[in-house]
Design a protein around this motif. Structure first.
Motif, PDB file in Angstrom:
ATOM      1  N   GLN A  54       1.863   8.243  -6.041  1.00 40.17           N
ATOM      2  CA  GLN A  54       1.230   8.431  -7.350  1.00 40.17           C
ATOM      3  C   GLN A  54      -0.180   7.851  -7.362  1.00 40.17           C
ATOM      4  OE1 GLN A  54       4.043   6.561  -9.955  1.00 40.17           O
ATOM      5  NE2 GLN A  54       5.338   8.388 -10.095  1.00 40.17           N
ATOM      6  N   VAL A  55      -0.371   6.713  -6.698  1.00 33.73           N
ATOM      7  CA  VAL A  55      -1.693   6.083  -6.634  1.00 33.73           C
ATOM      8  C   VAL A  55      -2.645   6.939  -5.797  1.00 33.73           C
ATOM      9  CG1 VAL A  55      -2.937   4.013  -5.870  1.00 33.73           C
ATOM     10  CG2 VAL A  55      -0.737   3.782  -7.039  1.00 33.73           C
ATOM     11  N   VAL A  56      -2.137   7.542  -4.731  1.00 33.51           N
ATOM     12  CA  VAL A  56      -2.946   8.454  -3.907  1.00 33.51           C
ATOM     13  C   VAL A  56      -3.332   9.677  -4.731  1.00 33.51           C
ATOM     14  CG1 VAL A  56      -2.907  10.003  -1.905  1.00 33.51           C
ATOM     15  CG2 VAL A  56      -2.038   7.661  -1.695  1.00 33.51           C
ATOM     16  N   GLU A  57      -2.364  10.259  -5.437  1.00 35.23           N
ATOM     17  CA  GLU A  57      -2.629  11.446  -6.254  1.00 35.23           C
ATOM     18  C   GLU A  57      -3.640  11.156  -7.370  1.00 35.23           C
ATOM     19  OE1 GLU A  57       1.257  12.727  -7.482  1.00 35.23           O
ATOM     20  OE2 GLU A  57       1.734  13.513  -5.492  1.00 35.23           O
ATOM     21  N   ALA A  58      -3.649   9.928  -7.860  1.00 36.05           N
ATOM     22  CA  ALA A  58      -4.607   9.542  -8.902  1.00 36.05           C
ATOM     23  C   ALA A  58      -5.993   9.255  -8.327  1.00 36.05           C
ATOM     24  CB  ALA A  58      -4.095   8.316  -9.663  1.00 36.05           C
ATOM     25  N   GLY A  59      -6.104   9.223  -6.973  1.00 34.77           N
ATOM     26  CA  GLY A  59      -7.404   9.043  -6.338  1.00 34.77           C
ATOM     27  C   GLY A  59      -7.804   7.609  -6.046  1.00 34.77           C
ATOM     28  N   TRP A  60      -6.864   6.670  -6.148  1.00 27.57           N
ATOM     29  CA  TRP A  60      -7.203   5.263  -5.913  1.00 27.57           C
ATOM     30  C   TRP A  60      -7.030   4.840  -4.461  1.00 27.57           C
ATOM     31  CZ3 TRP A  60      -9.870   3.129  -9.651  1.00 27.57           C
ATOM     32  CH2 TRP A  60      -9.719   3.628 -10.939  1.00 27.57           C
ATOM     33  N   LEU A  61      -6.167   5.526  -3.715  1.00 25.05           N
ATOM     34  CA  LEU A  61      -5.959   5.274  -2.290  1.00 25.05           C
ATOM     35  C   LEU A  61      -6.133   6.581  -1.545  1.00 25.05           C
ATOM     36  CD1 LEU A  61      -2.674   3.144  -1.981  1.00 25.05           C
ATOM     37  CD2 LEU A  61      -5.004   2.369  -1.566  1.00 25.05           C
ATOM     38  N   GLU A  62      -6.476   6.474  -0.253  1.00 26.36           N
ATOM     39  CA  GLU A  62      -6.552   7.661   0.580  1.00 26.36           C
ATOM     40  C   GLU A  62      -5.944   7.353   1.934  1.00 26.36           C
ATOM     41  OE1 GLU A  62     -10.720   8.536   0.490  1.00 26.36           O
ATOM     42  OE2 GLU A  62     -11.200   7.070   2.027  1.00 26.36           O
ATOM     43  N   GLU A  63      -5.292   8.354   2.513  1.00 23.44           N
ATOM     44  CA  GLU A  63      -4.693   8.203   3.836  1.00 23.44           C
ATOM     45  C   GLU A  63      -5.802   8.201   4.877  1.00 23.44           C
ATOM     46  OE1 GLU A  63      -1.691  10.665   6.669  1.00 23.44           O
ATOM     47  OE2 GLU A  63      -1.287  10.718   4.523  1.00 23.44           O
ATOM     48  N   THR A  64      -5.709   7.278   5.837  1.00 22.12           N
ATOM     49  CA  THR A  64      -6.736   7.200   6.867  1.00 22.12           C
ATOM     50  C   THR A  64      -6.241   7.617   8.232  1.00 22.12           C
ATOM     51  OG1 THR A  64      -6.240   4.893   7.339  1.00 22.12           O
ATOM     52  CG2 THR A  64      -7.961   5.343   5.711  1.00 22.12           C
ATOM     53  N   GLU A  65      -4.977   7.377   8.495  1.00 20.40           N
ATOM     54  CA  GLU A  65      -4.443   7.689   9.820  1.00 20.40           C
ATOM     55  C   GLU A  65      -2.950   7.942   9.680  1.00 20.40           C
ATOM     56  OE1 GLU A  65      -4.070   5.639  14.222  1.00 20.40           O
ATOM     57  OE2 GLU A  65      -5.242   4.645  12.697  1.00 20.40           O
ATOM     58  N   ARG A  66      -2.456   8.846  10.497  1.00 21.88           N
ATOM     59  CA  ARG A  66      -1.019   9.131  10.474  1.00 21.88           C
ATOM     60  C   ARG A  66      -0.500   9.140  11.903  1.00 21.88           C
ATOM     61  NH1 ARG A  66       2.656  12.879   7.088  1.00 21.88           N
ATOM     62  NH2 ARG A  66       1.205  12.226   5.490  1.00 21.88           N
ATOM     63  N   LEU A  67       0.506   8.323  12.140  1.00 24.83           N
ATOM     64  CA  LEU A  67       1.228   8.327  13.397  1.00 24.83           C
ATOM     65  C   LEU A  67       2.540   9.065  13.137  1.00 24.83           C
ATOM     66  CD1 LEU A  67       0.487   4.653  14.427  1.00 24.83           C
ATOM     67  CD2 LEU A  67      -0.706   6.720  15.134  1.00 24.83           C
ATOM     68  N   PRO A  68       3.369   9.280  14.131  1.00 28.97           N
ATOM     69  CA  PRO A  68       4.567  10.091  13.900  1.00 28.97           C
ATOM     70  C   PRO A  68       5.361   9.751  12.630  1.00 28.97           C
ATOM     71  CG  PRO A  68       4.359   9.619  16.211  1.00 28.97           C
ATOM     72  CD  PRO A  68       3.261   8.849  15.514  1.00 28.97           C
ATOM     73  N   HIS A  69       5.595   8.491  12.357  1.00 25.73           N
ATOM     74  CA  HIS A  69       6.390   8.125  11.187  1.00 25.73           C
ATOM     75  C   HIS A  69       5.701   7.076  10.311  1.00 25.73           C
ATOM     76  CE1 HIS A  69       9.776  10.472  12.520  1.00 25.73           C
ATOM     77  NE2 HIS A  69       9.643   9.948  13.719  1.00 25.73           N
ATOM     78  N   ILE A  70       4.438   6.843  10.537  1.00 22.43           N
ATOM     79  CA  ILE A  70       3.717   5.808   9.788  1.00 22.43           C
ATOM     80  C   ILE A  70       2.364   6.348   9.349  1.00 22.43           C
ATOM     81  CG2 ILE A  70       2.715   3.501   9.866  1.00 22.43           C
ATOM     82  CD1 ILE A  70       4.689   2.843  12.109  1.00 22.43           C
ATOM     83  N   SER A  71       2.047   6.164   8.075  1.00 20.77           N
ATOM     84  CA  SER A  71       0.720   6.516   7.552  1.00 20.77           C
ATOM     85  C   SER A  71       0.034   5.239   7.110  1.00 20.77           C
ATOM     86  CB  SER A  71       0.850   7.461   6.357  1.00 20.77           C
ATOM     87  OG  SER A  71       1.413   8.685   6.758  1.00 20.77           O
ATOM     88  N   TYR A  72      -1.272   5.191   7.295  1.00 21.10           N
ATOM     89  CA  TYR A  72      -2.054   4.039   6.869  1.00 21.10           C
ATOM     90  C   TYR A  72      -3.009   4.482   5.762  1.00 21.10           C
ATOM     91  CZ  TYR A  72      -0.167   1.838  11.007  1.00 21.10           C
ATOM     92  OH  TYR A  72       0.683   1.336  11.937  1.00 21.10           O
ATOM     93  N   TYR A  73      -3.288   3.577   4.844  1.00 29.46           N
ATOM     94  CA  TYR A  73      -4.087   3.898   3.671  1.00 29.46           C
ATOM     95  C   TYR A  73      -5.183   2.870   3.470  1.00 29.46           C
ATOM     96  CZ  TYR A  73      -0.195   6.972   2.619  1.00 29.46           C
ATOM     97  OH  TYR A  73       0.759   7.946   2.688  1.00 29.46           O
ATOM     98  N   ARG A  74      -6.222   3.306   2.752  1.00 22.37           N
ATOM     99  CA  ARG A  74      -7.303   2.402   2.359  1.00 22.37           C
ATOM    100  C   ARG A  74      -7.687   2.728   0.922  1.00 22.37           C
ATOM    101  NH1 ARG A  74     -11.862   5.142   6.073  1.00 22.37           N
ATOM    102  NH2 ARG A  74     -12.000   7.100   4.958  1.00 22.37           N
ATOM    103  N   LEU A  75      -8.443   1.825   0.327  1.00 23.91           N
ATOM    104  CA  LEU A  75      -8.949   2.067  -1.013  1.00 23.91           C
ATOM    105  C   LEU A  75      -9.922   3.230  -0.962  1.00 23.91           C
ATOM    106  CD1 LEU A  75      -9.633  -1.600  -2.137  1.00 23.91           C
ATOM    107  CD2 LEU A  75      -7.692  -0.170  -2.767  1.00 23.91           C
ATOM    108  N   SER A  76      -9.893   4.076  -1.948  1.00 23.29           N
ATOM    109  CA  SER A  76     -10.808   5.220  -2.012  1.00 23.29           C
ATOM    110  C   SER A  76     -12.131   4.786  -2.626  1.00 23.29           C
ATOM    111  CB  SER A  76     -10.193   6.329  -2.857  1.00 23.29           C
ATOM    112  OG  SER A  76     -10.177   5.921  -4.210  1.00 23.29           O
ATOM    113  N   PRO A  77     -13.178   5.596  -2.489  1.00 24.73           N
ATOM    114  CA  PRO A  77     -14.452   5.274  -3.142  1.00 24.73           C
ATOM    115  C   PRO A  77     -14.289   5.083  -4.655  1.00 24.73           C
ATOM    116  CG  PRO A  77     -14.789   6.993  -1.534  1.00 24.73           C
ATOM    117  CD  PRO A  77     -13.301   6.775  -1.638  1.00 24.73           C
ATOM    118  N   LYS A  78     -13.382   5.819  -5.267  1.00 24.95           N
ATOM    119  CA  LYS A  78     -13.133   5.669  -6.708  1.00 24.95           C
ATOM    120  C   LYS A  78     -12.694   4.248  -7.036  1.00 24.95           C
ATOM    121  CE  LYS A  78     -10.057   7.365 -10.357  1.00 24.95           C
ATOM    122  NZ  LYS A  78      -9.049   8.370 -10.716  1.00 24.95           N
ATOM    123  N   SER A  79     -11.837   3.671  -6.216  1.00 25.93           N
ATOM    124  CA  SER A  79     -11.306   2.344  -6.502  1.00 25.93           C
ATOM    125  C   SER A  79     -12.282   1.226  -6.170  1.00 25.93           C
ATOM    126  CB  SER A  79      -9.993   2.118  -5.765  1.00 25.93           C
ATOM    127  OG  SER A  79     -10.217   2.106  -4.377  1.00 25.93           O
TER     128      SER A  79
END
Length: 79
Positions: free
Chosen positions: A38-63
């Protein structure tokens, strides 16, 4: 706030699994994942990297309050 206060890599990604972050805040991994989505969909976080079963996130420019500039140009034939 969890992502804002957690250590990050050079790209700003929080290098910690969702399961570990869920544990830190006392949520089940499923609830944490749904909330993060929900936080990603609202634009506050963005996915930066995806491994087979793990995704990593960072704060978006909006946040972070970064100014995003989009150059505009006059359309041909205007004015």
């Amino acid at each position: 706030m969890l992502y804002a206060m957690h250590p990050t890599d050079r790209a700003g990604a929080v290098i910690e699994t969702g399961a570990k972050l869920a544990e830190l805040v006392g949520l089940s991994p499923t609830v944490f994942s749904c909330t993060r989505r929900q936080v990603v969909e609202a634009g506050w976080l963005e996915e930066t990297e995806r491994l087979p079963h793990i995704s990593y996130y960072r704060l978006s420019p909006k946040s972070t309050g970064e100014v995003v500039v989009v150059l505009l140009r006059r359309a041909v034939g205007d004015g």
